[in-house]
Write an enzyme that holds these catalytic residues in place. Sequence first.
Site, short mmCIF file in Angstrom:
data_model
loop_
_atom_site.label_atom_id
_atom_site.label_comp_id
_atom_site.label_asym_id
_atom_site.label_seq_id
_atom_site.Cartn_x
_atom_site.Cartn_y
_atom_site.Cartn_z
N GLY A 1 -9.00 3.20 10.46
CA GLY A 1 -9.57 1.89 10.12
C GLY A 1 -9.58 1.58 8.64
N THR A 2 -9.02 2.44 7.80
CA THR A 2 -9.07 2.17 6.36
C THR A 2 -8.20 0.97 5.97
OG1 THR A 2 -7.39 3.89 6.04
CG2 THR A 2 -9.68 4.50 5.62
N GLY A 3 -7.11 0.72 6.70
CA GLY A 3 -6.29 -0.46 6.41
C GLY A 3 -7.06 -1.74 6.66
N CYS A 4 -7.77 -1.79 7.80
CA CYS A 4 -8.62 -2.94 8.11
C CYS A 4 -9.70 -3.10 7.05
CB CYS A 4 -9.30 -2.76 9.47
SG CYS A 4 -8.19 -2.61 10.88
N THR B 1 -10.05 8.74 8.39
CA THR B 1 -9.42 7.59 7.74
C THR B 1 -9.03 6.48 8.71
OG1 THR B 1 -7.27 8.69 7.90
CG2 THR B 1 -8.52 9.01 5.87
N LYS C 1 0.83 -1.20 0.00
CA LYS C 1 0.00 0.00 0.00
C LYS C 1 0.86 1.25 0.00
CE LYS C 1 -1.90 -1.61 3.72
NZ LYS C 1 -2.72 -1.87 4.92
#
Length: 271
Positions: A206-209, A204, A173
Amino acid sequence: MKTALTIAGSDSSGGAGIQADMKTMMANGVYAMSAVTALTAQNTTGVAGIMEAEPDFLGKQLDCIFTDIRPDAVKIGMVSSPGLIAVIAEKLEQYSAGNVVLDPVMVATSGARLISEDAVEELRMKLLPAADVLTPNIPEAEVLSGRKITSREEMETAAEQISKEYGCAVLLKGGHNLNDANDYLFQSGRGKWFCGQRIPNPNTHGTGCTLSSAIASNLAKGFALEEAVERAKEYISGALAAMLDLGKGSGPMNHGFDIKSRFFRGPGETA
């Protein structure tokens, strides 16, 4: 309905962890299940406490899930204990789990290390080789590859190295002031860039989860990995562009983002 399992910690504020994972899975049209690795007492200002699950109890959770409602895909989030990592790897092998998406949460956005060296070694030895796709950010990819990543070309080199070392696909990412919103997928000896537009939304957390859970959801529905990544990025971009607070659970389905017509369908299905 297809099924997906998240193996991760609980975020009591609902912003990340299993809560974000399950919201995302349900919004993407799969039945969501969870195996909790830790409880946290936290909110948007910080973490007040963490209580890890016992490895034996985590194993029982996974046994109950796989022997009853078998998941079509598995998403793994932050696991900080060597004992928990070992149990997850053992159960994935025991039940021949497929479509395993591992988000190797090791380094915070601030650069702080989140798990011990012992846990990183256990992750390398047992869990990374069990994954079908890894979704590291740049600091995590630096840990896994042992090299500094400061350019687009170095992202490509690191993703290829990690993929070959652990025998799985790698979605590296962008972000951290490098290729923001542009992610690089390396699988089966070739790479592909997924370009996106940086959206000025401050919500933003929690966007990775959310990204890894959306990928798992689409793999569960039968999409190939490239299409699953494309759809997952589209899902997040649509939510952020609508100025939704992913961290506080404002679901796209409730804000005019046409999720049923686009994200509930599997390959070849029409509205």
